[in-house]
Design a protein around this motif. Structure first.
Motif, PDB file in Angstrom:
ATOM      1  N   SER A  26       0.733  -1.186  -0.095  1.00 30.13           N
ATOM      2  CA  SER A  26       0.145  -0.216  -0.141  1.00 30.13           C
ATOM      3  C   SER A  26       0.277   1.555  -0.454  1.00 30.13           C
ATOM      4  O   SER A  26       0.600   2.130   0.253  1.00 30.13           O
ATOM      5  CB  SER A  26      -0.874  -0.114   0.896  1.00 30.13           C
ATOM      6  N   LEU A  27       1.905   1.394   0.375  1.00 26.94           N
ATOM      7  CA  LEU A  27       2.923   2.570   0.151  1.00 26.94           C
ATOM      8  C   LEU A  27       3.213   3.056  -1.426  1.00 26.94           C
ATOM      9  O   LEU A  27       3.160   4.022  -1.005  1.00 26.94           O
ATOM     10  CB  LEU A  27       4.252   1.871   0.503  1.00 26.94           C
ATOM     11  N   GLY A  28       3.298   2.525  -2.292  1.00 28.86           N
ATOM     12  CA  GLY A  28       3.012   3.029  -3.469  1.00 28.86           C
ATOM     13  C   GLY A  28       1.911   4.135  -3.750  1.00 28.86           C
ATOM     14  O   GLY A  28       2.044   5.035  -4.053  1.00 28.86           O
ATOM     15  N   ALA A  29       0.365   3.784  -2.811  1.00 33.17           N
ATOM     16  CA  ALA A  29      -0.398   5.185  -3.298  1.00 33.17           C
ATOM     17  C   ALA A  29      -0.039   6.182  -2.204  1.00 33.17           C
ATOM     18  O   ALA A  29      -1.439   6.966  -1.826  1.00 33.17           O
ATOM     19  CB  ALA A  29      -1.710   4.210  -3.503  1.00 33.17           C
ATOM     20  N   THR A  30       0.103   5.547  -1.000  1.00 32.92           N
ATOM     21  CA  THR A  30       0.573   6.519   0.447  1.00 32.92           C
ATOM     22  C   THR A  30       1.581   8.597   0.281  1.00 32.92           C
ATOM     23  O   THR A  30       1.570   8.091  -0.122  1.00 32.92           O
ATOM     24  CB  THR A  30       0.884   7.078   1.394  1.00 32.92           C
ATOM     25  N   LYS A  31       0.567   9.430   0.793  1.00 32.37           N
ATOM     26  CA  LYS A  31       1.201  10.315   0.223  1.00 32.37           C
ATOM     27  C   LYS A  31       1.092  11.108   1.944  1.00 32.37           C
ATOM     28  O   LYS A  31       0.730  11.107   2.480  1.00 32.37           O
ATOM     29  CB  LYS A  31      -0.296  11.398  -0.749  1.00 32.37           C
ATOM     30  N   ALA A  32       2.869  11.677   1.367  1.00 31.53           N
ATOM     31  CA  ALA A  32       3.487  12.735   2.624  1.00 31.53           C
ATOM     32  C   ALA A  32       2.251  13.576   2.484  1.00 31.53           C
ATOM     33  O   ALA A  32       1.889  14.461   1.806  1.00 31.53           O
ATOM     34  CB  ALA A  32       4.850  12.551   2.592  1.00 31.53           C
ATOM     35  N   THR A  33       2.897  13.652   4.245  1.00 29.00           N
ATOM     36  CA  THR A  33       1.759  15.446   4.167  1.00 29.00           C
ATOM     37  C   THR A  33       2.876  16.317   4.999  1.00 29.00           C
ATOM     38  O   THR A  33       2.479  17.560   5.132  1.00 29.00           O
ATOM     39  CB  THR A  33       0.475  14.930   4.981  1.00 29.00           C
ATOM     40  N   SER A  34       3.401  15.450   5.684  1.00 30.97           N
ATOM     41  CA  SER A  34       4.685  16.650   6.731  1.00 30.97           C
ATOM     42  C   SER A  34       5.543  15.767   6.907  1.00 30.97           C
ATOM     43  O   SER A  34       5.899  14.945   6.690  1.00 30.97           O
ATOM     44  CB  SER A  34       3.986  17.149   7.924  1.00 30.97           C
ATOM     45  N   ARG A  35       6.852  16.067   7.142  1.00 31.66           N
ATOM     46  CA  ARG A  35       8.036  15.642   7.290  1.00 31.66           C
ATOM     47  C   ARG A  35       8.647  15.981   8.724  1.00 31.66           C
ATOM     48  O   ARG A  35       8.813  17.684   9.128  1.00 31.66           O
ATOM     49  CB  ARG A  35       8.480  15.457   6.247  1.00 31.66           C
ATOM     50  N   ARG A  36       9.445  15.206   9.561  1.00 28.70           N
ATOM     51  CA  ARG A  36      10.391  16.125  10.402  1.00 28.70           C
ATOM     52  C   ARG A  36      11.755  14.921  10.624  1.00 28.70           C
ATOM     53  O   ARG A  36      11.765  13.973  10.416  1.00 28.70           O
ATOM     54  CB  ARG A  36       9.481  15.771  11.655  1.00 28.70           C
ATOM     55  N   THR A  37      12.932  15.570  10.582  1.00 25.80           N
ATOM     56  CA  THR A  37      14.110  14.428  11.125  1.00 25.80           C
ATOM     57  C   THR A  37      14.275  13.735  12.648  1.00 25.80           C
ATOM     58  O   THR A  37      13.787  14.798  13.376  1.00 25.80           O
ATOM     59  CB  THR A  37      14.782  15.730  11.278  1.00 25.80           C
ATOM     60  N   ASP A  38      14.404  12.827  12.435  1.00 23.27           N
ATOM     61  CA  ASP A  38      14.928  12.496  14.359  1.00 23.27           C
ATOM     62  C   ASP A  38      15.712  11.307  14.113  1.00 23.27           C
ATOM     63  O   ASP A  38      16.030  10.219  13.449  1.00 23.27           O
ATOM     64  CB  ASP A  38      13.474  11.152  14.393  1.00 23.27           C
ATOM     65  N   GLY A  39      17.024  12.047  14.155  1.00 21.43           N
ATOM     66  CA  GLY A  39      18.296  11.666  14.168  1.00 21.43           C
ATOM     67  C   GLY A  39      18.817  11.868  13.074  1.00 21.43           C
ATOM     68  O   GLY A  39      19.019  12.449  11.739  1.00 21.43           O
ATOM     69  N   SER A  40      19.223  10.458  12.479  1.00 23.07           N
ATOM     70  CA  SER A  40      19.477  10.032  11.520  1.00 23.07           C
ATOM     71  C   SER A  40      18.529   9.972  10.017  1.00 23.07           C
ATOM     72  O   SER A  40      19.132   9.618   8.998  1.00 23.07           O
ATOM     73  CB  SER A  40      20.713   8.973  10.667  1.00 23.07           C
ATOM     74  N   GLN A  41      17.510   9.331  10.494  1.00 21.90           N
ATOM     75  CA  GLN A  41      16.383   9.078  10.017  1.00 21.90           C
ATOM     76  C   GLN A  41      15.094  10.211   9.579  1.00 21.90           C
ATOM     77  O   GLN A  41      15.269  11.732  10.587  1.00 21.90           O
ATOM     78  CB  GLN A  41      15.281   8.181  10.320  1.00 21.90           C
ATOM     79  N   ARG A  42      14.749  10.014   8.672  1.00 21.47           N
ATOM     80  CA  ARG A  42      13.745  10.709   8.020  1.00 21.47           C
ATOM     81  C   ARG A  42      11.584  10.331   8.312  1.00 21.47           C
ATOM     82  O   ARG A  42      12.107   9.345   8.153  1.00 21.47           O
ATOM     83  CB  ARG A  42      13.784  11.641   6.642  1.00 21.47           C
ATOM     84  N   VAL A  43      10.748  11.117   9.554  1.00 26.93           N
ATOM     85  CA  VAL A  43       9.764  10.232   9.742  1.00 26.93           C
ATOM     86  C   VAL A  43       8.758  11.584   9.153  1.00 26.93           C
ATOM     87  O   VAL A  43       8.633  12.401   9.143  1.00 26.93           O
ATOM     88  CB  VAL A  43       9.464  10.885  11.401  1.00 26.93           C
ATOM     89  N   TYR A  44       7.632  10.668   7.773  1.00 26.50           N
ATOM     90  CA  TYR A  44       6.398  11.523   7.422  1.00 26.50           C
ATOM     91  C   TYR A  44       5.436  11.095   8.196  1.00 26.50           C
ATOM     92  O   TYR A  44       5.581   9.987   7.888  1.00 26.50           O
ATOM     93  CB  TYR A  44       6.388  10.689   6.111  1.00 26.50           C
ATOM     94  N   ALA A  45       4.827  11.838   8.137  1.00 26.32           N
ATOM     95  CA  ALA A  45       3.072  11.650   8.677  1.00 26.32           C
ATOM     96  C   ALA A  45       1.945  11.824   6.954  1.00 26.32           C
ATOM     97  O   ALA A  45       3.145  12.582   6.008  1.00 26.32           O
ATOM     98  CB  ALA A  45       2.947  12.448   9.056  1.00 26.32           C
TER      99      ALA A  45
END
Length: 313
Positions: A82-101
């Protein structure tokens, strides 16, 4: 990983399936998926079942095994589908990772479930409802090289449909964690005996009297079993197949009473070498025709005893 606290028995039966005497099948099972086959080994089995495309077609009414074949990823039924159809609405940085809502369309969530579960746990709201186009909240984490490491989706809003096994559930989340990026493809192969599912998996109504079988086929069909030699360990032994007439379906309770009476009479005349395998002396079990089956070809019942291997004890 789907999480739910103390689900009602009806919910567990729908998710895991149910077997006579054994309740829900054991959670311990092994599955190997490749481009050609799905291999399934129940926790209590000494053999693998090899499913090829079509082995769980219309005759079996569910696609629980074929659903394990992925389209977006190597294994189906995961959030990668299902990931291909999922659209990001915001982004934050957590250490070396990026976390998307992100928002996951309900149509994409439908790919997470085999068709029989999808009908009972619909990823779509009824047409015209206010929630029809409401996306499902999702969190996606990627590492410094842009590789997905974690996906979490909240599917709670698809629960609560009246008259379903999930009516009383209030929360459902699915977590996917990935590791081992850039490694070679898995090389695991089935160890031991491999049995073609097209030959071994059958309806209980096709088992001949005296025949033996196991319950766990990797599907959630109560009346579908694995035929096994009686010289091997087995869950049950069938002692009779009986017809219940071609009259109109008499109703659930009357059909059950007819089935019980037929099997009680058959038990009294069955070979003792068959019935003596029962875990509890004198106990026997039966499965009988559904209303649709009865209306189409008449009523029938399969009578069997369950061995100590086929019980929870």
């Amino acid at each position: 990983m789907a999480t739910v606290e103390k689900p009602p028995q009806e919910t567990k039966d729908t998710l895991l399936g149910a077997t006579p005497g054994k309740g829900n099948p054991g959670h311990a099972a092994r599955v190997l998926v490749d481009s050609q086959h799905v291999h399934y080994r129940a926790g209590s089995a000494a053999y693998w079942l090899r499913y090829t495309m079509g082995d769980t077609g219309p005759n079996f009414r569910v696609n629980a095994v074929d659903h394990l074949r992925g389209s977006e990823g190597p294994v189906g039924g995961t959030l990668l589908e299902s990931l291909g159809a999922t659209k990001a609405t915001s982004r934050r940085t957590d250490g070396s990772q990026r976390v998307y809502a992100a928002d996951m369309p309900r149509s994409a969530a439908a790919q997470l479930f085999p068709n029989d579960l999808g009908r009972k746990l619909p990823a779509f709201s009824p047409a015209g409802s206010s929630a029809e186009n409401t996306p499902l909240p999702t969190t996606v984490s990627v590492d410094g090289r842009g590789r997905v490491t974690h996906v979490r989706a909240d599917l709670s809003t698809i629960l609560g449909s009246k008259g379903t096994a999930f009516e009383d559930m209030t929360s459902l989340t699915i977590d996917l964690r990935l590791s081992g990026h850039d490694t070679s493809k898995p090389t695991a192969k089935p160890d031991g005996t491999v049995r073609p599912a097209a030959e071994a998996v059958r309806s209980v109504g096709s088992v001949k009297p005296g025949g033996c079988f196991d319950f766990d086929t990797g599907q959630r069909l109560l009346d579908t079993v694995v035929g096994v030699p009686c010289s091997d360990a087995h869950d049950a032994r069938l002692f009779a197949q009986r017809t219940l007439g071609t009259s109109p379906y008499p109703g659930k309770e009357a059909a059950r009473e007819k089935a019980a009476a037929a099997c009680s009479a058959a038990y009294d005349t069955a070979p003792g070498s068959w019935t003596s395998e029962a875990d509890r002396p004198g106990d026997h079990w039966f499965m009988w025709s559904s209303q649709d089956e009865w209306d189409e070809s008449g009523g029938a019942v399969s009578c069997f005893v369950i061995t100590s291997r086929g019980t929870d004890d």
